[in-house]
Design a protein around this motif. Structure first.
Motif, PDB file in Angstrom:
ATOM      1  N   GLU A 268       0.842  -1.202   0.000  1.00  0.00           N
ATOM      2  CA  GLU A 268       0.000   0.000   0.000  1.00  0.00           C
ATOM      3  C   GLU A 268       0.878   1.252   0.000  1.00  0.00           C
ATOM      4  OE1 GLU A 268      -3.481   2.115   2.697  1.00  0.00           O
ATOM      5  OE2 GLU A 268      -2.746   0.147   3.266  1.00  0.00           O
ATOM      6  N   SER A 269       0.434   2.284  -0.696  1.00  0.00           N
ATOM      7  CA  SER A 269       1.138   3.568  -0.718  1.00  0.00           C
ATOM      8  C   SER A 269       0.261   4.633  -0.081  1.00  0.00           C
ATOM      9  CB  SER A 269       1.459   3.984  -2.153  1.00  0.00           C
ATOM     10  OG  SER A 269       2.395   3.098  -2.703  1.00  0.00           O
ATOM     11  N   ILE A 270       0.891   5.470   0.745  1.00  0.00           N
ATOM     12  CA  ILE A 270       0.199   6.611   1.331  1.00  0.00           C
ATOM     13  C   ILE A 270       1.136   7.806   1.236  1.00  0.00           C
ATOM     14  CG2 ILE A 270      -1.161   5.217   2.942  1.00  0.00           C
ATOM     15  CD1 ILE A 270       0.719   6.280   5.159  1.00  0.00           C
ATOM     16  N   SER A 271       0.586   8.996   1.448  1.00  0.00           N
ATOM     17  CA  SER A 271       1.429  10.184   1.512  1.00  0.00           C
ATOM     18  C   SER A 271       0.961  11.049   2.678  1.00  0.00           C
ATOM     19  CB  SER A 271       1.387  10.977   0.204  1.00  0.00           C
ATOM     20  OG  SER A 271       0.099  11.497  -0.011  1.00  0.00           O
ATOM     21  N   VAL A 272       1.916  11.809   3.211  1.00  0.00           N
ATOM     22  CA  VAL A 272       1.621  12.708   4.317  1.00  0.00           C
ATOM     23  C   VAL A 272       2.244  14.055   4.006  1.00  0.00           C
ATOM     24  CG1 VAL A 272       1.859  13.158   6.790  1.00  0.00           C
ATOM     25  CG2 VAL A 272       1.629  10.790   5.972  1.00  0.00           C
TER      26      VAL A 272
ATOM     27  N   VAL B 214      -1.513  16.144   6.868  1.00  0.00           N
ATOM     28  CA  VAL B 214      -2.637  15.631   6.085  1.00  0.00           C
ATOM     29  C   VAL B 214      -2.222  14.275   5.530  1.00  0.00           C
ATOM     30  CG1 VAL B 214      -4.124  15.974   4.088  1.00  0.00           C
ATOM     31  CG2 VAL B 214      -3.472  17.930   5.503  1.00  0.00           C
ATOM     32  N   LEU B 215      -2.966  13.250   5.942  1.00  0.00           N
ATOM     33  CA  LEU B 215      -2.735  11.882   5.496  1.00  0.00           C
ATOM     34  C   LEU B 215      -3.620  11.605   4.287  1.00  0.00           C
ATOM     35  CD1 LEU B 215      -1.745   8.907   5.902  1.00  0.00           C
ATOM     36  CD2 LEU B 215      -3.682   8.635   7.473  1.00  0.00           C
ATOM     37  N   MET B 216      -3.027  11.136   3.196  1.00  0.00           N
ATOM     38  CA  MET B 216      -3.783  10.735   2.003  1.00  0.00           C
ATOM     39  C   MET B 216      -3.666   9.224   1.867  1.00  0.00           C
ATOM     40  SD  MET B 216      -5.223  13.355   0.560  1.00  0.00           S
ATOM     41  CE  MET B 216      -5.673  12.684  -1.011  1.00  0.00           C
ATOM     42  N   ARG B 217      -4.836   8.545   1.937  1.00  0.00           N
ATOM     43  CA  ARG B 217      -4.873   7.080   1.820  1.00  0.00           C
ATOM     44  C   ARG B 217      -6.122   6.715   1.040  1.00  0.00           C
ATOM     45  NH1 ARG B 217      -7.042   2.751   5.359  1.00  0.00           N
ATOM     46  NH2 ARG B 217      -5.857   0.886   4.806  1.00  0.00           N
ATOM     47  N   HIS B 218      -5.953   5.948  -0.025  1.00  0.00           N
ATOM     48  CA  HIS B 218      -7.082   5.545  -0.879  1.00  0.00           C
ATOM     49  C   HIS B 218      -7.920   6.751  -1.304  1.00  0.00           C
ATOM     50  CE1 HIS B 218      -6.123   1.426   0.015  1.00  0.00           C
ATOM     51  NE2 HIS B 218      -6.418   1.559   1.294  1.00  0.00           N
ATOM     52  N   SER B 219      -7.274   7.821  -1.729  1.00  0.00           N
ATOM     53  CA  SER B 219      -7.928   9.060  -2.170  1.00  0.00           C
ATOM     54  C   SER B 219      -8.730   9.743  -1.065  1.00  0.00           C
ATOM     55  CB  SER B 219      -8.833   8.797  -3.373  1.00  0.00           C
ATOM     56  OG  SER B 219      -8.077   8.285  -4.445  1.00  0.00           O
TER      57      SER B 219
ATOM     58  N   THR C 292      -8.004   8.473  13.914  1.00  0.00           N
ATOM     59  CA  THR C 292      -6.830   8.207  13.075  1.00  0.00           C
ATOM     60  C   THR C 292      -5.602   8.858  13.695  1.00  0.00           C
ATOM     61  OG1 THR C 292      -8.207   8.127  11.086  1.00  0.00           O
ATOM     62  CG2 THR C 292      -5.847   8.458  10.768  1.00  0.00           C
ATOM     63  N   THR C 293      -4.538   8.076  13.809  1.00  0.00           N
ATOM     64  CA  THR C 293      -3.293   8.562  14.384  1.00  0.00           C
ATOM     65  C   THR C 293      -2.126   8.070  13.545  1.00  0.00           C
ATOM     66  OG1 THR C 293      -4.199   8.512  16.625  1.00  0.00           O
ATOM     67  CG2 THR C 293      -1.799   8.519  16.441  1.00  0.00           C
TER      68      THR C 293
ATOM     69  N   LEU D 197       6.890   4.927   9.883  1.00  0.00           N
ATOM     70  CA  LEU D 197       5.584   5.507  10.178  1.00  0.00           C
ATOM     71  C   LEU D 197       4.621   4.384  10.514  1.00  0.00           C
ATOM     72  CD1 LEU D 197       3.826   8.221   9.954  1.00  0.00           C
ATOM     73  CD2 LEU D 197       3.092   7.272   7.777  1.00  0.00           C
ATOM     74  N   SER D 198       3.807   4.588  11.533  1.00  0.00           N
ATOM     75  CA  SER D 198       2.751   3.650  11.888  1.00  0.00           C
ATOM     76  C   SER D 198       1.428   4.399  11.761  1.00  0.00           C
ATOM     77  CB  SER D 198       2.966   3.159  13.319  1.00  0.00           C
ATOM     78  OG  SER D 198       1.947   2.255  13.677  1.00  0.00           O
ATOM     79  N   VAL D 199       0.474   3.814  11.047  1.00  0.00           N
ATOM     80  CA  VAL D 199      -0.836   4.426  10.838  1.00  0.00           C
ATOM     81  C   VAL D 199      -1.862   3.610  11.613  1.00  0.00           C
ATOM     82  CG1 VAL D 199      -2.580   5.101   9.141  1.00  0.00           C
ATOM     83  CG2 VAL D 199      -0.147   5.163   8.528  1.00  0.00           C
ATOM     84  N   GLU D 200      -2.569   4.266  12.517  1.00  0.00           N
ATOM     85  CA  GLU D 200      -3.593   3.608  13.328  1.00  0.00           C
ATOM     86  C   GLU D 200      -4.942   4.212  12.964  1.00  0.00           C
ATOM     87  OE1 GLU D 200      -2.228   4.494  17.266  1.00  0.00           O
ATOM     88  OE2 GLU D 200      -0.279   3.576  16.888  1.00  0.00           O
ATOM     89  N   ILE D 201      -5.843   3.375  12.453  1.00  0.00           N
ATOM     90  CA  ILE D 201      -7.170   3.841  12.053  1.00  0.00           C
ATOM     91  C   ILE D 201      -8.203   3.029  12.821  1.00  0.00           C
ATOM     92  CG2 ILE D 201      -8.787   4.141  10.141  1.00  0.00           C
ATOM     93  CD1 ILE D 201      -6.310   4.259   8.283  1.00  0.00           C
ATOM     94  N   GLY D 202      -8.906   3.723  13.714  1.00  0.00           N
ATOM     95  CA  GLY D 202      -9.916   3.042  14.525  1.00  0.00           C
ATOM     96  C   GLY D 202      -9.329   1.852  15.258  1.00  0.00           C
ATOM     97  N   ARG D 203     -10.006   0.712  15.140  1.00  0.00           N
ATOM     98  CA  ARG D 203      -9.568  -0.497  15.833  1.00  0.00           C
ATOM     99  C   ARG D 203      -8.787  -1.440  14.932  1.00  0.00           C
ATOM    100  NH1 ARG D 203     -14.326  -1.893  20.082  1.00  0.00           N
ATOM    101  NH2 ARG D 203     -14.470   0.208  20.925  1.00  0.00           N
ATOM    102  N   MET D 204      -8.471  -0.983  13.729  1.00  0.00           N
ATOM    103  CA  MET D 204      -7.675  -1.814  12.817  1.00  0.00           C
ATOM    104  C   MET D 204      -6.275  -2.000  13.382  1.00  0.00           C
ATOM    105  SD  MET D 204      -8.617  -0.112   9.085  1.00  0.00           S
ATOM    106  CE  MET D 204      -7.004  -0.492   8.511  1.00  0.00           C
TER     107      MET D 204
END
Length: 101
Positions: free
Chosen positions: A37-41, A51-56, A77-78, A86-93
């Motif tokens: 997966e690719s993301i940008s910040v 600003v986190l960009m993930r899946h548009s 989201t953290t 980088l660690s991305v935490e979204i909800g309980r995922m």
């Protein structure tokens, strides 16, 4: 006409300072994460935001106190990291682990 040592030193310092980007400039960083997966910040130090960009999807996060590295969050989201990690935490995922490209 000969320039004095203080004049040369001042000119050198001005040139050196102008070559470096301002400390408060926004910084865009692309990350490759687990499972490809690719993301940008986009980090905006002057505003204390990222600003986190993930899946548009665009998620604005506020800078949080951190003993080491950085943390930005909006509640559900953290993102947290240090160096290129980088660690991305979204909800309980489960956290998504990423590395800067």
């Amino acid at each position: 006409m000969k320039a004095s040592a203080p004049t040369l030193l001042a000119a050198t310092l001005l040139c050196a300072c102008s070559a470096a980007p301002p400390a408060s400039a926004d910084l865009d960083v692309a990350f490759t994460c687990s499972q490809g997966e690719s993301i940008s910040v986009r980090f905006s130090p002057a505003h204390g935001t990222a600003v986190l960009m993930r899946h548009s999807e665009r998620m604005e996060l506020q800078q949080q106190p951190s003993g080491s590295g950085f943390i930005y969050s909006n509640g559900p989201t953290t993102i947290r990291g240090k160096g290129d990690d980088l660690s991305v935490e979204i909800g309980r995922m489960a956290p998504i682990e990423c590395k800067a490209r």
